[in-house]
Design a protein around this motif. Sequence first.
Motif, PDB file in Angstrom:
ATOM      1  N   GLY A  64       0.835  -1.183   0.000  1.00  0.00           N
ATOM      2  CA  GLY A  64       0.000   0.000   0.000  1.00  0.00           C
ATOM      3  C   GLY A  64       0.875   1.238   0.000  1.00  0.00           C
ATOM      4  O   GLY A  64       2.105   1.159  -0.025  1.00  0.00           O
ATOM      5  N   THR A  65       0.226   2.411   0.028  1.00  0.00           N
ATOM      6  CA  THR A  65       0.959   3.675   0.019  1.00  0.00           C
ATOM      7  C   THR A  65       1.913   3.763   1.203  1.00  0.00           C
ATOM      8  O   THR A  65       1.509   3.589   2.359  1.00  0.00           O
ATOM      9  CB  THR A  65      -0.030   4.854   0.070  1.00  0.00           C
ATOM     10  OG1 THR A  65      -0.901   4.777  -1.050  1.00  0.00           O
ATOM     11  CG2 THR A  65       0.706   6.189   0.057  1.00  0.00           C
ATOM     12  N   ASN A  66       3.185   4.005   0.919  1.00  0.00           N
ATOM     13  CA  ASN A  66       4.208   4.194   1.959  1.00  0.00           C
ATOM     14  C   ASN A  66       4.312   3.008   2.915  1.00  0.00           C
ATOM     15  O   ASN A  66       4.623   3.178   4.106  1.00  0.00           O
ATOM     16  CB  ASN A  66       3.942   5.482   2.757  1.00  0.00           C
ATOM     17  CG  ASN A  66       4.205   6.721   1.927  1.00  0.00           C
ATOM     18  OD1 ASN A  66       4.713   6.636   0.809  1.00  0.00           O
ATOM     19  ND2 ASN A  66       3.852   7.872   2.457  1.00  0.00           N
ATOM     20  N   ARG A  67       4.078   1.812   2.398  1.00  0.00           N
ATOM     21  CA  ARG A  67       4.220   0.589   3.190  1.00  0.00           C
ATOM     22  C   ARG A  67       5.044  -0.426   2.406  1.00  0.00           C
ATOM     23  O   ARG A  67       4.852  -0.573   1.203  1.00  0.00           O
ATOM     24  CB  ARG A  67       2.866  -0.078   3.476  1.00  0.00           C
ATOM     25  CG  ARG A  67       1.913   0.684   4.339  1.00  0.00           C
ATOM     26  CD  ARG A  67       0.614  -0.113   4.505  1.00  0.00           C
ATOM     27  NE  ARG A  67      -0.381   0.630   5.222  1.00  0.00           N
ATOM     28  CZ  ARG A  67      -0.529   0.621   6.545  1.00  0.00           C
ATOM     29  NH1 ARG A  67       0.283  -0.140   7.281  1.00  0.00           N
ATOM     30  NH2 ARG A  67      -1.462   1.336   7.125  1.00  0.00           N
ATOM     31  N   PRO A 119      -7.219  -1.884   2.871  1.00  0.00           N
ATOM     32  CA  PRO A 119      -8.511  -2.569   2.868  1.00  0.00           C
ATOM     33  C   PRO A 119      -8.454  -3.760   3.822  1.00  0.00           C
ATOM     34  O   PRO A 119      -7.375  -4.328   4.061  1.00  0.00           O
ATOM     35  CB  PRO A 119      -8.662  -3.027   1.411  1.00  0.00           C
ATOM     36  CG  PRO A 119      -7.268  -3.121   0.898  1.00  0.00           C
ATOM     37  CD  PRO A 119      -6.481  -2.053   1.609  1.00  0.00           C
ATOM     38  N   TRP A 120      -9.587  -4.142   4.355  1.00  0.00           N
ATOM     39  CA  TRP A 120      -9.641  -5.351   5.168  1.00  0.00           C
ATOM     40  C   TRP A 120      -9.250  -6.545   4.298  1.00  0.00           C
ATOM     41  O   TRP A 120      -9.655  -6.646   3.147  1.00  0.00           O
ATOM     42  CB  TRP A 120     -11.044  -5.542   5.731  1.00  0.00           C
ATOM     43  CG  TRP A 120     -11.445  -4.515   6.754  1.00  0.00           C
ATOM     44  CD1 TRP A 120     -12.265  -3.443   6.559  1.00  0.00           C
ATOM     45  CD2 TRP A 120     -11.033  -4.461   8.124  1.00  0.00           C
ATOM     46  NE1 TRP A 120     -12.404  -2.718   7.723  1.00  0.00           N
ATOM     47  CE2 TRP A 120     -11.652  -3.323   8.699  1.00  0.00           C
ATOM     48  CE3 TRP A 120     -10.218  -5.265   8.915  1.00  0.00           C
ATOM     49  CZ2 TRP A 120     -11.471  -2.979  10.039  1.00  0.00           C
ATOM     50  CZ3 TRP A 120     -10.036  -4.925  10.251  1.00  0.00           C
ATOM     51  CH2 TRP A 120     -10.663  -3.792  10.798  1.00  0.00           C
ATOM     52  N   ARG A 207      -6.164  -5.240   9.021  1.00  0.00           N
ATOM     53  CA  ARG A 207      -5.634  -4.168   8.163  1.00  0.00           C
ATOM     54  C   ARG A 207      -4.663  -3.304   8.964  1.00  0.00           C
ATOM     55  O   ARG A 207      -4.722  -3.253  10.198  1.00  0.00           O
ATOM     56  CB  ARG A 207      -6.752  -3.286   7.618  1.00  0.00           C
ATOM     57  CG  ARG A 207      -7.466  -2.454   8.668  1.00  0.00           C
ATOM     58  CD  ARG A 207      -8.467  -1.510   8.047  1.00  0.00           C
ATOM     59  NE  ARG A 207      -9.080  -0.622   9.040  1.00  0.00           N
ATOM     60  CZ  ARG A 207      -9.827   0.426   8.738  1.00  0.00           C
ATOM     61  NH1 ARG A 207     -10.055   0.739   7.468  1.00  0.00           N
ATOM     62  NH2 ARG A 207     -10.332   1.189   9.692  1.00  0.00           N
ATOM     63  N   GLY A 208      -3.776  -2.637   8.259  1.00  0.00           N
ATOM     64  CA  GLY A 208      -2.999  -1.560   8.836  1.00  0.00           C
ATOM     65  C   GLY A 208      -3.777  -0.267   8.658  1.00  0.00           C
ATOM     66  O   GLY A 208      -4.446  -0.065   7.645  1.00  0.00           O
ATOM     67  N   GLY A 274      -3.783  -7.063  -4.091  1.00  0.00           N
ATOM     68  CA  GLY A 274      -4.828  -6.135  -3.680  1.00  0.00           C
ATOM     69  C   GLY A 274      -4.313  -5.009  -2.810  1.00  0.00           C
ATOM     70  O   GLY A 274      -4.912  -3.930  -2.748  1.00  0.00           O
ATOM     71  N   LEU A 275      -3.188  -5.225  -2.115  1.00  0.00           N
ATOM     72  CA  LEU A 275      -2.594  -4.176  -1.288  1.00  0.00           C
ATOM     73  C   LEU A 275      -1.675  -3.299  -2.111  1.00  0.00           C
ATOM     74  O   LEU A 275      -1.515  -2.109  -1.836  1.00  0.00           O
ATOM     75  CB  LEU A 275      -1.821  -4.791  -0.123  1.00  0.00           C
ATOM     76  CG  LEU A 275      -2.644  -5.608   0.863  1.00  0.00           C
ATOM     77  CD1 LEU A 275      -1.758  -6.124   1.982  1.00  0.00           C
ATOM     78  CD2 LEU A 275      -3.794  -4.787   1.440  1.00  0.00           C
ATOM     79  N   MET A 276      -1.059  -3.852  -3.130  1.00  0.00           N
ATOM     80  CA  MET A 276      -0.163  -3.076  -3.988  1.00  0.00           C
ATOM     81  C   MET A 276      -0.930  -2.138  -4.899  1.00  0.00           C
ATOM     82  O   MET A 276      -0.409  -1.126  -5.364  1.00  0.00           O
ATOM     83  CB  MET A 276       0.713  -4.022  -4.816  1.00  0.00           C
ATOM     84  CG  MET A 276       1.679  -4.847  -3.974  1.00  0.00           C
ATOM     85  SD  MET A 276       2.557  -6.078  -4.943  1.00  0.00           S
ATOM     86  CE  MET A 276       3.598  -5.022  -5.946  1.00  0.00           C
ATOM     87  N   MET A 277      -2.180  -2.481  -5.177  1.00  0.00           N
ATOM     88  CA  MET A 277      -2.966  -1.706  -6.135  1.00  0.00           C
ATOM     89  C   MET A 277      -3.623  -0.463  -5.531  1.00  0.00           C
ATOM     90  O   MET A 277      -4.054   0.424  -6.241  1.00  0.00           O
ATOM     91  CB  MET A 277      -4.046  -2.583  -6.765  1.00  0.00           C
ATOM     92  CG  MET A 277      -3.483  -3.689  -7.660  1.00  0.00           C
ATOM     93  SD  MET A 277      -4.708  -4.897  -8.141  1.00  0.00           S
ATOM     94  CE  MET A 277      -5.883  -3.868  -9.047  1.00  0.00           C
ATOM     95  N   GLY A 278      -3.712  -0.418  -4.222  1.00  0.00           N
ATOM     96  CA  GLY A 278      -4.330   0.778  -3.649  1.00  0.00           C
ATOM     97  C   GLY A 278      -4.740   0.571  -2.203  1.00  0.00           C
ATOM     98  O   GLY A 278      -4.594  -0.500  -1.634  1.00  0.00           O
ATOM     99  N   ASP A 279      -5.259   1.619  -1.608  1.00  0.00           N
ATOM    100  CA  ASP A 279      -5.673   1.600  -0.200  1.00  0.00           C
ATOM    101  C   ASP A 279      -7.189   1.703  -0.127  1.00  0.00           C
ATOM    102  O   ASP A 279      -7.877   1.937  -1.106  1.00  0.00           O
ATOM    103  CB  ASP A 279      -5.029   2.774   0.533  1.00  0.00           C
ATOM    104  CG  ASP A 279      -3.510   2.759   0.409  1.00  0.00           C
ATOM    105  OD1 ASP A 279      -2.875   1.972   1.149  1.00  0.00           O
ATOM    106  OD2 ASP A 279      -2.965   3.509  -0.417  1.00  0.00           O
ATOM    107  N   ALA A 280      -7.672   1.513   1.085  1.00  0.00           N
ATOM    108  CA  ALA A 280      -9.122   1.573   1.304  1.00  0.00           C
ATOM    109  C   ALA A 280      -9.633   2.997   1.112  1.00  0.00           C
ATOM    110  O   ALA A 280      -8.929   3.957   1.352  1.00  0.00           O
ATOM    111  CB  ALA A 280      -9.436   1.090   2.708  1.00  0.00           C
TER     112      ALA A 280
END
Length: 280
Positions: A64-67, A119-120, A207-208, A274-280
């Motif tokens: 995800g962003t900055n992770r 995202p969860w 989720r983080g 799914g985490l690389m493509m974007g955040d919730a």
Amino acid sequence: MTAIPDVAPTTSYDIPAIMAGLYGDGIIGLKGAFSREWVAHLGTELPRLYEAALARPGGAVGRGTNRHYVEIHPEDISGFLDLVTHPWVTTVCRSVLGPEYKIVEIGFDVPNPGARDQPWHRDFRAGPETLVDRRLNSLAFNLTTVDVEPDMGPFEIAPGTQWDDPSAFDHGMFPPVSMFPRYGALAQRKLPKMGDISVRSALTIHRGTANVSTKPRPVLVLGVDAPGAGHDEFHDLQFTRAYYEQLPEDVRTHLICRVVEELEPIMQGHTIEGLMMGDA
């Protein structure tokens, strides 16, 4: 191999409570498992490994962003043996995964400042062992290197959801947005301190959260399987022969790894699209 002293002394642990916690909420923890000095030393080692991983193609994978997540060589940190022989860690592994449990992964997550809500999700698909047999065959231990504060993007988990039916989940891992209110209502936000350790089923929905502080929140991850769970296919646990031969035999029997003359760079294999493509 340099051991850092002041690990919590051997004691007996409540096995029924361990089983009830992981089969119930899907997460348990132990306060003060390691000394703050031990964790502080680990905290000086991870930034160097993080910087090197970011500079190497395939060395860090986005969450995800900055992770980022970085898989590492056990001998890159001085406390590996302390961690895998801690009596609570070994008791949990034996109780839940059986006496022939296997260590398949060690690495760390870093939610940096500016990280957004994930995202969860689950970390991988649930197999028939869980969906049909109602058995947990994999665990993830987490050890923070900092005192987690509310603005640092704490980890959130929805207790009991390791048993949720994934038939409507994207890729078997990502619940539809329509289910988010349920997970939000169940959510527990974790604020561990240096020295605390937790263990969870990575199938428990989690989720983080957004890190709105100016500080990163590194957390060490140890992945352990029951025999045959197969998550070693996503990882590349390596030891140099010299290091491996110094390990106690009762540690070596719990490793799925390669023994090499010289450590090779790890190309991250456990991506979560799914985490690389974007955040919730």
